[in-house]
Design an enzyme around this catalytic site. Structure first.
Site, PDB file in Angstrom:
ATOM      1  N   HIS A  43       0.839  -1.204   0.000  1.00 46.12           N
ATOM      2  CA  HIS A  43       0.000   0.000   0.000  1.00 46.12           C
ATOM      3  C   HIS A  43       0.873   1.253   0.000  1.00 46.12           C
ATOM      4  O   HIS A  43       1.747   1.390   0.861  1.00 46.12           O
ATOM      5  CB  HIS A  43      -0.905   0.018   1.236  1.00 46.12           C
ATOM      6  CG  HIS A  43      -1.920  -1.086   1.242  1.00 46.12           C
ATOM      7  ND1 HIS A  43      -3.224  -0.901   0.841  1.00 46.12           N
ATOM      8  CD2 HIS A  43      -1.818  -2.396   1.582  1.00 46.12           C
ATOM      9  CE1 HIS A  43      -3.886  -2.047   0.946  1.00 46.12           C
ATOM     10  NE2 HIS A  43      -3.060  -2.978   1.392  1.00 46.12           N
ATOM     11  N   ASP A  51       0.064   4.273   0.846  1.00 44.87           N
ATOM     12  CA  ASP A  51      -0.111   5.103   2.047  1.00 44.87           C
ATOM     13  C   ASP A  51       0.356   4.397   3.320  1.00 44.87           C
ATOM     14  O   ASP A  51       0.237   4.951   4.411  1.00 44.87           O
ATOM     15  CB  ASP A  51      -1.568   5.581   2.194  1.00 44.87           C
ATOM     16  CG  ASP A  51      -2.595   4.473   2.010  1.00 44.87           C
ATOM     17  OD1 ASP A  51      -2.241   3.420   1.446  1.00 44.87           O
ATOM     18  OD2 ASP A  51      -3.750   4.649   2.424  1.00 44.87           O
ATOM     19  N   GLU A  56      -8.742 -11.967   6.064  1.00 46.86           N
ATOM     20  CA  GLU A  56      -7.785 -11.301   6.971  1.00 46.86           C
ATOM     21  C   GLU A  56      -8.550 -10.821   8.207  1.00 46.86           C
ATOM     22  O   GLU A  56      -8.365 -11.333   9.295  1.00 46.86           O
ATOM     23  CB  GLU A  56      -7.131 -10.111   6.249  1.00 46.86           C
ATOM     24  CG  GLU A  56      -6.132  -9.342   7.106  1.00 46.86           C
ATOM     25  CD  GLU A  56      -5.789  -7.969   6.512  1.00 46.86           C
ATOM     26  OE1 GLU A  56      -6.544  -7.450   5.680  1.00 46.86           O
ATOM     27  OE2 GLU A  56      -4.760  -7.398   6.940  1.00 46.86           O
ATOM     28  N   ASP A 100       2.790  -5.699   2.517  1.00 51.97           N
ATOM     29  CA  ASP A 100       1.556  -4.989   2.874  1.00 51.97           C
ATOM     30  C   ASP A 100       1.859  -3.510   3.111  1.00 51.97           C
ATOM     31  O   ASP A 100       1.410  -2.656   2.354  1.00 51.97           O
ATOM     32  CB  ASP A 100       0.887  -5.628   4.099  1.00 51.97           C
ATOM     33  CG  ASP A 100      -0.639  -5.456   4.097  1.00 51.97           C
ATOM     34  OD1 ASP A 100      -1.179  -4.990   3.078  1.00 51.97           O
ATOM     35  OD2 ASP A 100      -1.283  -5.789   5.110  1.00 51.97           O
TER      36      ASP A 100
HETATM   37 ZN    ZN Z   1      -3.315  -4.976   2.215  1.00 48.85          ZN
END
Ligand code: ZN
Length: 350
Positions: free
Chosen positions: A19, A21, A209, A287
């Protein structure tokens, strides 16, 4: 054969799940905040780095809270360009050859930046970085996955899908649903997914998740998904697990992130080994490089240490990443060819 640090570093890798951000350099976040007079809860770069790192076994919600802070400095063109540029350069430095970075553009529009400018700024940073890296004899190619947020209304995620389709031949390679999973099923966003899918954009959905296997089931049944983000809780439903194996749907596994959000309590109990044994395709991802304080090389190293993985096993995981890259066949074959040349047939014979 045990994989040492230099083997993992030099291994050509594909990053399919990171990601934008959640992956700023701490120094950059600090400098951007200072320049923009954004007040941060800490006053040094070092303390910011540790503040942004979520403690292990926290929760998905606690994890997602940190994004509110990074997004404060991601509301203008210059900041977005710089962050994207650095992210590509940092991946190239650890021999990532194919990078899919993802974000939700609406989150960068809080000060009125038009969605197209959000995308154009990120793309400018990515292309500048690719050129810079090429000038130093390295090679990396990158593309964007646009995320709709599960907690947003279906009209907002449909806008994101529309934007993704408009940028299909200008750097967007896929569509995703991210954010809080519990209480926000895939079905709420079926129009957005259908729009992207019918236009020919591949789909990857965060599932399994923050919620159980039902979420993965929905992603497959109604979400046209060709990959699953995380899929950690897939093992809870053996029938579904068999389906994922049969359909060869890859899981984008993020070990450190799963520990931090409390989906697993230790790496030893992470189901990734079970998935690999069954023959489910697995790739490894960070991630969020900032919140998890990791690089992709760190994730491979963690997998090696936790599961006693050999060079051959780690190379097979890296290859899976290229096999399932959201790109055209010619580029995928080229990436695989380069990978095979680097790794060499000998590795796959021992
Ligand atoms: Zn993710």
């Amino acid at each position: 054969m045990r994989a040492d640090k230099s083997f993992i570093h030099n291994l050509p890798k594909a990053e399919l799940h990171v990601h934008l951000d959640g992956s700023l350099r701490p120094r950059t976040m600090f400098e951007l905040a200072t320049e923009r007079e954004v007040v941060l809860p800490v006053s040094t770069i070092e303390s910011l780095a540790s503040y942004m790192m979520v403690p292990e076994a926290s929760s998905l919600e606690g994890y997602l809270k940190r994004f509110e802070l990074t997004l404060l400095v991601m509301q203008d063109s210059d900041a977005l360009e710089r962050i994207a540029y650095e992210l590509v350069v940092d991946h190239a430095a650890e021999n990532v050859r194919w990078l899919e970075l993802r974000f939700c553009p609406q989150l960068n529009q809080k000060q009125g930046l038009p969605a197209e400018e959000v995308l154009d700024s990120v793309l400018r940073g990515m292309r500048e970085a690719e050129n810079y890296v090429a000038g130093r004899g390295q090679e990396i190619q990158s593309a964007i996955i646009l995320c709709g947020l599960r907690s947003h209304s279906s009209s907002v995620t449909s806008e994101t899908a529309e934007l993704a389709v408009a940028y299909m031949r200008r750097g967007v390679c896929g569509f995703d649903l991210a954010g809080a999973e519990a209480g926000h099923p895939v079905l709420n966003h079926r129009h957005a997914i259908k729009r992207a899918y019918q236009a020919g954009l591949p789909i990857t959905l965060h599932a399994g998740e923050g919620f159980g296997p039902e979420s993965i089931q929905q992603a497959i049944e109604f979400g046209h998904t060709s990959r699953i983000g995380h899929g950690t809780r897939l093992f809870e439903d053996p029938t579904l697990m068999e389906l994922v194996r049969k359909l060869r749907i890859p899981l984008e596994v993020c070990l450190t992130s799963n520990l931090q959000t409390g989906v697993v309590h230790s790496l030893a109990e992470h189901p990734v080994q079970q998935y690999l044994k069954l023959g489910i395709p697995i790739s490894l991802s960070t991630d969020n490089r900032l919140m998890s304080a990791v690089t992709l090389t760190d994730e491979y190293t963690r997998a090696r240490d936790a599961f006693n993985m050999t060079k051959k096993e780690l190379a097979a995981i890296a290859r899976t990443g290229f096999e399932h890259a959201f790109t055209d066949t010619a580029r995928r074959l080229d990436l695989l060819h380069q990978f095979d040349q680097h790794v060499g047939d000998s590795l796959f014979q021992d």
